[in-house]
Design a protein around this motif. Structure first.
Motif, PDB file in Angstrom:
ATOM      1  N   GLU A   1      32.142  13.871  49.103  1.00  0.00           N
ATOM      2  CA  GLU A   1      30.725  13.059  48.675  1.00  0.00           C
ATOM      3  C   GLU A   1      29.729  13.891  49.231  1.00  0.00           C
ATOM      4  N   ILE A   2      30.030  14.946  50.456  1.00  0.00           N
ATOM      5  CA  ILE A   2      29.040  15.840  50.807  1.00  0.00           C
ATOM      6  C   ILE A   2      28.735  16.882  49.859  1.00  0.00           C
ATOM      7  N   LYS A   3      29.714  17.370  49.313  1.00  0.00           N
ATOM      8  CA  LYS A   3      29.509  18.449  48.094  1.00  0.00           C
ATOM      9  C   LYS A   3      28.675  17.753  47.025  1.00  0.00           C
ATOM     10  N   LYS A   4      28.833  16.459  46.942  1.00  0.00           N
ATOM     11  CA  LYS A   4      28.285  15.849  45.673  1.00  0.00           C
ATOM     12  C   LYS A   4      26.717  15.784  45.958  1.00  0.00           C
ATOM     13  N   ILE A   5      26.473  15.207  47.232  1.00  0.00           N
ATOM     14  CA  ILE A   5      25.055  14.911  47.542  1.00  0.00           C
ATOM     15  C   ILE A   5      24.212  16.437  47.774  1.00  0.00           C
ATOM     16  N   LEU A   6      25.064  17.423  48.117  1.00  0.00           N
ATOM     17  CA  LEU A   6      24.366  18.823  48.241  1.00  0.00           C
ATOM     18  C   LEU A   6      24.035  19.296  46.872  1.00  0.00           C
ATOM     19  N   ALA A   7      24.766  18.860  45.845  1.00  0.00           N
ATOM     20  CA  ALA A   7      24.657  19.487  44.385  1.00  0.00           C
ATOM     21  C   ALA A   7      23.609  18.639  43.653  1.00  0.00           C
TER      22      ALA A   7
ATOM     23  N   GLN B   1      24.518  12.687  43.647  1.00  0.00           N
ATOM     24  CA  GLN B   1      24.446  11.520  44.166  1.00  0.00           C
ATOM     25  C   GLN B   1      23.472  10.470  43.626  1.00  0.00           C
ATOM     26  N   ILE B   2      23.908   9.369  43.243  1.00  0.00           N
ATOM     27  CA  ILE B   2      23.050   8.122  42.650  1.00  0.00           C
ATOM     28  C   ILE B   2      23.394   7.218  43.515  1.00  0.00           C
ATOM     29  N   GLY B   3      22.380   6.256  44.100  1.00  0.00           N
ATOM     30  CA  GLY B   3      22.599   5.051  44.794  1.00  0.00           C
ATOM     31  C   GLY B   3      22.918   5.516  46.206  1.00  0.00           C
ATOM     32  N   ARG B   4      23.774   4.601  46.847  1.00  0.00           N
ATOM     33  CA  ARG B   4      24.292   4.896  48.230  1.00  0.00           C
ATOM     34  C   ARG B   4      25.536   4.950  48.520  1.00  0.00           C
ATOM     35  N   VAL B   5      25.881   5.761  49.402  1.00  0.00           N
ATOM     36  CA  VAL B   5      27.392   5.915  49.918  1.00  0.00           C
ATOM     37  C   VAL B   5      27.531   5.441  51.279  1.00  0.00           C
ATOM     38  N   VAL B   6      28.301   4.415  51.425  1.00  0.00           N
ATOM     39  CA  VAL B   6      28.565   3.673  52.687  1.00  0.00           C
ATOM     40  C   VAL B   6      29.920   4.089  53.261  1.00  0.00           C
TER      41      VAL B   6
ATOM     42  N   LEU C   1      25.762   7.897  54.298  1.00  0.00           N
ATOM     43  CA  LEU C   1      25.982   9.483  53.954  1.00  0.00           C
ATOM     44  C   LEU C   1      24.479   9.462  53.365  1.00  0.00           C
ATOM     45  N   ASN C   2      23.884  10.623  54.220  1.00  0.00           N
ATOM     46  CA  ASN C   2      22.396  10.831  53.906  1.00  0.00           C
ATOM     47  C   ASN C   2      22.463  12.446  53.712  1.00  0.00           C
TER      48      ASN C   2
END
Length: 329
Positions: free
Chosen positions: A312-318, A321-326, A43-44
């Motif tokens: 996780e998309i909501k989290k990264i947009l906010a 996110q820390i680190g990487r989500v595979v 997830l990027n």
């Protein structure tokens, strides 16, 4: 198999966007020389934007995002790849306007595909993903232009994000004194754990004095944010310092002067991981599989399935996110 599961984004009549997991037909995938069964994606931020209908990333919907994919060749009409080859794809148009890695199959041009190098597992390649490749491109450019551990400190902005995390870990692995920058209080211990020697706040590199130069502190920089933070770092570079820029999270604007460049000989390089030369990619993937590979990749990784993606998309947009989500397909 003639069908497969995919994360699918559709545009509704009210111009909002819906996300769902659906069954798709392999025959509906775009044309390309290589059909790949995807084992892992990642997830990027660009994936998150595509998932909410950002037209700057994805022009038309319905669409399956996912700019990264690692898996096994299922079919190939290219002599460069055979059925059963372990491969990875990052960047180019994957997941933007070409059906991406959030589906169990992708079909892509052969020139996008890299054979998985010896020493790198498929999941590990997606822990790196586009973020890791971008960080590697930045670091390689700095090394090519004279940066050495003995030169002094290297600062990494947006250090808890995907590219920043990877840059901190790789630079630390290579023996550099890394200074991580973050606006997340909870990110301090994380950055120290993955190899940063110092952690500073965003406010410490947000100079508003209008002075053309500041004390020269840093020998190198990997910048993911742009804006006044980048301008401050440029003013804080040592003589012959080198800066690689790859992001604009803070701002695309750069309020600076020519003084760092003509009085201190600072060099700044723009990095694009989407269309960079395939031979450069292959070289860096081999580095990431060997002497650039951190020993604690799994400690920075959260592994999810397609059903967890929306959260996780909501989290990264906010910005949380820390680190990487595979993503395990």
């Amino acid at each position: 198999m003639s069908t497969f599961q995919a994360f699918y984004v559709t545009e509704k009549e009210d111009k909002t966007f819906a996300q769902a997991i659906i069954e798709r037909k392999i025959e509906d995938l775009p044309t390309g020389e290589v059909l790949i069964k995807v084992n892992y994606s990642s997830l990027n931020y660009k994936d998150a934007l595509s998932s909410i209908g950002n037209r700057g990333v994805t022009r038309s919907y319905p669409h399956t995002p996912g700019i990264d994919a690692a898996g096994v060749v299922e079919e190939s009409i290219s002599t460069d790849f055979q059925k059963g080859d372990k491969v990875l794809v990052t960047g180019f148009d994957l997941g933007m306007n070409t059906s991406g890695g959030f589906g169990q199959y992708i079909r892509v041009p052969a020139k996008w595909v890299v054979k998985l190098p010896r020493g790198l597992k498929p999941k590990e390649s997606m822990i790196f993903g586009t973020a890791g490749l971008t960080a590697a491109l930045c670091i390689d450019k700095l090394l090519q232009n004279g940066l050495k551990p003995a030169n002094g400190k290297v600062i990494v902005t947006g250090a808890t994000g995907g590219v920043g995390t990877m840059a901190v870990m790789i630079l630390s692995k290579l023996g550099f004194h890394v200074v991580g920058v973050t606006g997340k209080p909870e990110g301090r211990e994380f950055l120290l754990k993955i190899g940063a020697k110092e952690v500073i706040s965003r406010e410490e590199i947000d100079d508003k004095s209008n002075r053309p130069l500041l004390k020269g502190i840093y020998a190198g920089c990997v910048d993911t944010v742009g804006g006044n933070m980048l301008a401050t770092i440029l003013k804080s570079m040592q003589y012959n310092g080198v800066v690689a820029i790859c992001g604009l999270v803070n701002s695309p604007e750069l309020p600076t002067s020519v003084f760092p460049f003509i009085l201190r000989g600072v060099s700044m390089f723009g990095i694009d991981s989407s269309e960079c030369d395939i031979e450069w990619r292959k070289k860096l993937w081999k580095n990431l599989a060997k002497n650039w590979k951190p020993s604690d990749l799994r400690e920075i990784t959260k592994t999810i399935t397609l059903k967890n993606l929306t959260k996780e998309i909501k989290k990264i947009l906010a910005g949380k996110q820390i680190g990487r989500v595979v993503v395990r397909l």
